[in-house]
Design an enzyme around this catalytic site. Sequence first.
Site, PDB file in Angstrom:
ATOM      1  N   THR A 129      65.340 117.152  78.047  1.00  0.00           N
ATOM      2  CA  THR A 129      64.312 117.710  77.153  1.00  0.00           C
ATOM      3  C   THR A 129      64.926 118.759  76.224  1.00  0.00           C
ATOM      4  O   THR A 129      64.709 118.748  75.015  1.00  0.00           O
ATOM      5  CB  THR A 129      63.183 118.333  77.997  1.00  0.00           C
ATOM      6  OG1 THR A 129      62.702 117.350  78.931  1.00  0.00           O
ATOM      7  CG2 THR A 129      62.025 118.790  77.119  1.00  0.00           C
ATOM      8  N   LYS A 155      61.577 110.930  90.503  1.00  0.00           N
ATOM      9  CA  LYS A 155      61.785 111.812  89.367  1.00  0.00           C
ATOM     10  C   LYS A 155      61.038 111.393  88.110  1.00  0.00           C
ATOM     11  O   LYS A 155      60.666 112.197  87.291  1.00  0.00           O
ATOM     12  CB  LYS A 155      63.291 111.855  89.066  1.00  0.00           C
ATOM     13  CG  LYS A 155      63.645 112.909  88.093  1.00  0.00           C
ATOM     14  CD  LYS A 155      65.036 113.386  88.360  1.00  0.00           C
ATOM     15  CE  LYS A 155      65.318 114.466  87.382  1.00  0.00           C
ATOM     16  NZ  LYS A 155      65.696 113.971  86.066  1.00  0.00           N
ATOM     17  N   LYS A 178      67.295 119.314  81.216  1.00  0.00           N
ATOM     18  CA  LYS A 178      68.492 119.109  80.374  1.00  0.00           C
ATOM     19  C   LYS A 178      68.206 118.121  79.256  1.00  0.00           C
ATOM     20  O   LYS A 178      68.526 118.354  78.106  1.00  0.00           O
ATOM     21  CB  LYS A 178      69.636 118.539  81.209  1.00  0.00           C
ATOM     22  CG  LYS A 178      70.370 119.478  82.089  1.00  0.00           C
ATOM     23  CD  LYS A 178      71.547 118.778  82.748  1.00  0.00           C
ATOM     24  CE  LYS A 178      71.068 117.522  83.450  1.00  0.00           C
ATOM     25  NZ  LYS A 178      70.122 117.764  84.533  1.00  0.00           N
ATOM     26  N   ARG A 238      71.939 109.620  78.254  1.00  0.00           N
ATOM     27  CA  ARG A 238      72.206 108.518  79.166  1.00  0.00           C
ATOM     28  C   ARG A 238      70.943 107.689  79.334  1.00  0.00           C
ATOM     29  O   ARG A 238      69.823 108.197  79.204  1.00  0.00           O
ATOM     30  CB  ARG A 238      72.636 109.071  80.528  1.00  0.00           C
ATOM     31  CG  ARG A 238      73.959 109.811  80.460  1.00  0.00           C
ATOM     32  CD  ARG A 238      74.018 110.884  81.494  1.00  0.00           C
ATOM     33  NE  ARG A 238      72.867 111.735  81.424  1.00  0.00           N
ATOM     34  CZ  ARG A 238      72.268 112.224  82.502  1.00  0.00           C
ATOM     35  NH1 ARG A 238      72.735 111.924  83.699  1.00  0.00           N
ATOM     36  NH2 ARG A 238      71.217 113.001  82.389  1.00  0.00           N
ATOM     37  N   TRP A 290      59.489 121.804  75.204  1.00  0.00           N
ATOM     38  CA  TRP A 290      58.518 120.841  75.752  1.00  0.00           C
ATOM     39  C   TRP A 290      57.190 121.000  75.013  1.00  0.00           C
ATOM     40  O   TRP A 290      56.596 120.048  74.549  1.00  0.00           O
ATOM     41  CB  TRP A 290      58.336 121.095  77.264  1.00  0.00           C
ATOM     42  CG  TRP A 290      57.552 120.031  77.966  1.00  0.00           C
ATOM     43  CD1 TRP A 290      58.036 118.899  78.540  1.00  0.00           C
ATOM     44  CD2 TRP A 290      56.131 120.012  78.163  1.00  0.00           C
ATOM     45  NE1 TRP A 290      57.018 118.165  79.088  1.00  0.00           N
ATOM     46  CE2 TRP A 290      55.832 118.821  78.875  1.00  0.00           C
ATOM     47  CE3 TRP A 290      55.084 120.863  77.809  1.00  0.00           C
ATOM     48  CZ2 TRP A 290      54.535 118.470  79.238  1.00  0.00           C
ATOM     49  CZ3 TRP A 290      53.786 120.518  78.179  1.00  0.00           C
ATOM     50  CH2 TRP A 290      53.528 119.337  78.877  1.00  0.00           C
ATOM     51  N   PHE A 340      72.453 116.342  86.492  1.00  0.00           N
ATOM     52  CA  PHE A 340      72.231 117.362  87.512  1.00  0.00           C
ATOM     53  C   PHE A 340      72.836 118.701  87.123  1.00  0.00           C
ATOM     54  O   PHE A 340      72.874 119.046  85.924  1.00  0.00           O
ATOM     55  CB  PHE A 340      72.735 116.865  88.883  1.00  0.00           C
ATOM     56  CG  PHE A 340      71.952 115.685  89.388  1.00  0.00           C
ATOM     57  CD1 PHE A 340      72.576 114.497  89.747  1.00  0.00           C
ATOM     58  CD2 PHE A 340      70.571 115.749  89.483  1.00  0.00           C
ATOM     59  CE1 PHE A 340      71.849 113.412  90.199  1.00  0.00           C
ATOM     60  CE2 PHE A 340      69.830 114.662  89.937  1.00  0.00           C
ATOM     61  CZ  PHE A 340      70.479 113.501  90.281  1.00  0.00           C
ATOM     62  N   PHE A 397      58.210 127.025  81.155  1.00  0.00           N
ATOM     63  CA  PHE A 397      57.074 126.207  81.597  1.00  0.00           C
ATOM     64  C   PHE A 397      55.790 127.004  81.372  1.00  0.00           C
ATOM     65  O   PHE A 397      55.817 128.241  81.360  1.00  0.00           O
ATOM     66  CB  PHE A 397      57.217 125.848  83.078  1.00  0.00           C
ATOM     67  CG  PHE A 397      58.179 124.719  83.332  1.00  0.00           C
ATOM     68  CD1 PHE A 397      59.531 124.872  83.067  1.00  0.00           C
ATOM     69  CD2 PHE A 397      57.734 123.493  83.824  1.00  0.00           C
ATOM     70  CE1 PHE A 397      60.429 123.830  83.295  1.00  0.00           C
ATOM     71  CE2 PHE A 397      58.621 122.453  84.054  1.00  0.00           C
ATOM     72  CZ  PHE A 397      59.975 122.621  83.787  1.00  0.00           C
ATOM     73  N   ALA A 452      74.968 112.047  88.345  1.00  0.00           N
ATOM     74  CA  ALA A 452      76.267 112.714  88.504  1.00  0.00           C
ATOM     75  C   ALA A 452      76.471 113.174  89.937  1.00  0.00           C
ATOM     76  O   ALA A 452      77.439 113.848  90.256  1.00  0.00           O
ATOM     77  CB  ALA A 452      76.337 113.906  87.559  1.00  0.00           C
TER      78      ALA A 452
END
Length: 555
Positions: free
Chosen positions: A71, A103, A69, A92, A408, A300, A380, A272
């Site tokens: 990214t 993470k 999210k 955030r 990315w 999330f 990815f 969240a």
Amino acid sequence: MTDIEIAKGVTLEPITEIAEKFGIASDEIEMYGKYKAKLPLSKISKTKAEQSNLILVSAISPTPAGEGKTTISIGLSEGLNRLGMKTTVVLREPSLGPVFGIKGGATGGGYSQVLPMEDINLHFTGDFAAIEKAHNLLAALIDNNIQSKINSLGLDARTISWKRVLDMNDRALRRIIVGLGGTTFGVPRETGFDITAASEIMAILCLADDLIDLKRRLGGIFIGYTFDRKPIFARDLKAEGAMTALLKDAIKPNLVQTIEGNPAIIHGGPFANIAQGTNSVIATRMGMSFSEYTVTEAGFGFDLGAEKFFDIKCQSAALSPKAVVLTTTIRALKYHGGVSLTNLTDENLEALTRGIPNLEKHVENIRLFGLPCVVAINRFATDTDEEVALLQREAKKLGVRVAVTEVWAKGGEGALELAKEVVELIETNGNGFTPLYDWNMDVPSKIATIATKIYGAEHVDYTAKAKNDLKKITNLGLGNLPVCIAKTQKSLSDNPKLLGRPKDFIITVREIEIAAGAGFLVPITGDIMRMPGLPAHPSSEQIDIDAEGNITGLF
Ligand SMILES: Nc1ncnc2c1ncn2[C@@H]1O[C@H](COP(=O)(O)OP(=O)(O)O)[C@@H](O)[C@H]1O
Ligand SMILES: O=COP(=O)(O)O
Ligand SMILES: [Mg+2]
């Protein structure tokens, strides 16, 4: 290249230039070094903000690593700026819990990052530290009053709900006893620590309009009862002035930059699952005051951050989002299709197909808010062409726009298709945003509405403590507050093992915390903890720094 290696290869622009590009004169910002600054609240214009197109980036139910999210939010803002649409991304601030835990950071990744990533992911501009101090000042004042002989409020220590906070995953602090050691050490009582992002003060900072509103909300923090059952609030301890003074800088949103030199605003905390997990109203309005498009995120999956963003933050601040970007990954769908975390890079069309119902449920949920959506397939390197083609086909069957993004690997260039889809979507759809429920509904109905409509639960059960909390809430006259449900992010249910699109399950509310200052109630479900723990091999083991101060292994 790792994220930090890519970040180090970028020549940052002075934050004064970024401020000018954003629309604020360089002599109006408060510098925190060359590459960070705080923005004055006076620059917010509610009327200008109403002209901005607010886009929420959410996600399907994530794997523990997260699905992109942040990214995607950064990459999308780069893509919109490349198309000539003045755009600001509003994010955030990362918590040190995940940074040193599992993470990692929260500054995006690859060629879609906000910088300086080391600063943002570590101490940044001190907002978390200020929130911790304000929170723990109130805790100290409470214990001081309990043991006081002269101005005691008669607090019943057994009813105190206010804990302490620390921005670290430290399970050893979940439950503690304070005041041991006799009369000079205070009055013994059970309490504990939550992680700072779960502090009610974080939520108050995220929902406050300005310093006066912040102080009012801080004064309204519910603490507990006296022995004769009188409810006590922070204002009864005359705490709100000092707490607000500690937050005088933290209330100002932070300006940084993206890899491509576009403005980015960071303010407020994550999580969240145990908190509301959106960034602040102030930061969002600041971005909207100067931008044609404002891209923001909520933690999330859609069932958690987005629901709270719409039903608490947008309702509280009268924000009208225009579209949702649903970050979707092949790896997460394979995970929901039954593949173990260690095999997610192997092609598996059958598992991918089995995971589609999770995507389907999140798309259905977006429609409940009357908003149009683009499914952003966050590609990815390990995703095969067959997997991407299958997901594109299946997503289109859900009647939504779909864009394959490579933010990315390619930064803004990888988001041009997504940016065009989002612009077209907003231009062809009116503003149909409607919240899921009316705050004036009774509390069990609000919880049941979210649990059945968003999570897909059959019904909601309450423990004896939760039922008692409902009575407390009614007696305090707080039944008209919205609910901020604490639930695992791993599943649509409150059981982290139920992946995919679980059905016929029950949500169990074990207790309901009262955040009277922030203005919401916190039904806590399943076994979720508001102080996470560290994994067997914390990320901190990879982090190091050399004699010149160069950090490695941050991500
Ligand atoms: N397309 C991608 N390819 C490789 N890594 C990615 C990709 N998208 C995200 N990541 C990495 O995955 C992690 C989670 O991304 P993030 O944007 O923080 O997710 P979220 O905000 O949803 O938690 C980060 O380390 C990020 O660098
Ligand atoms: O609240 C959690 O945020 P992420 O999903 O960005 O990790
Ligand atoms: Mg994130």
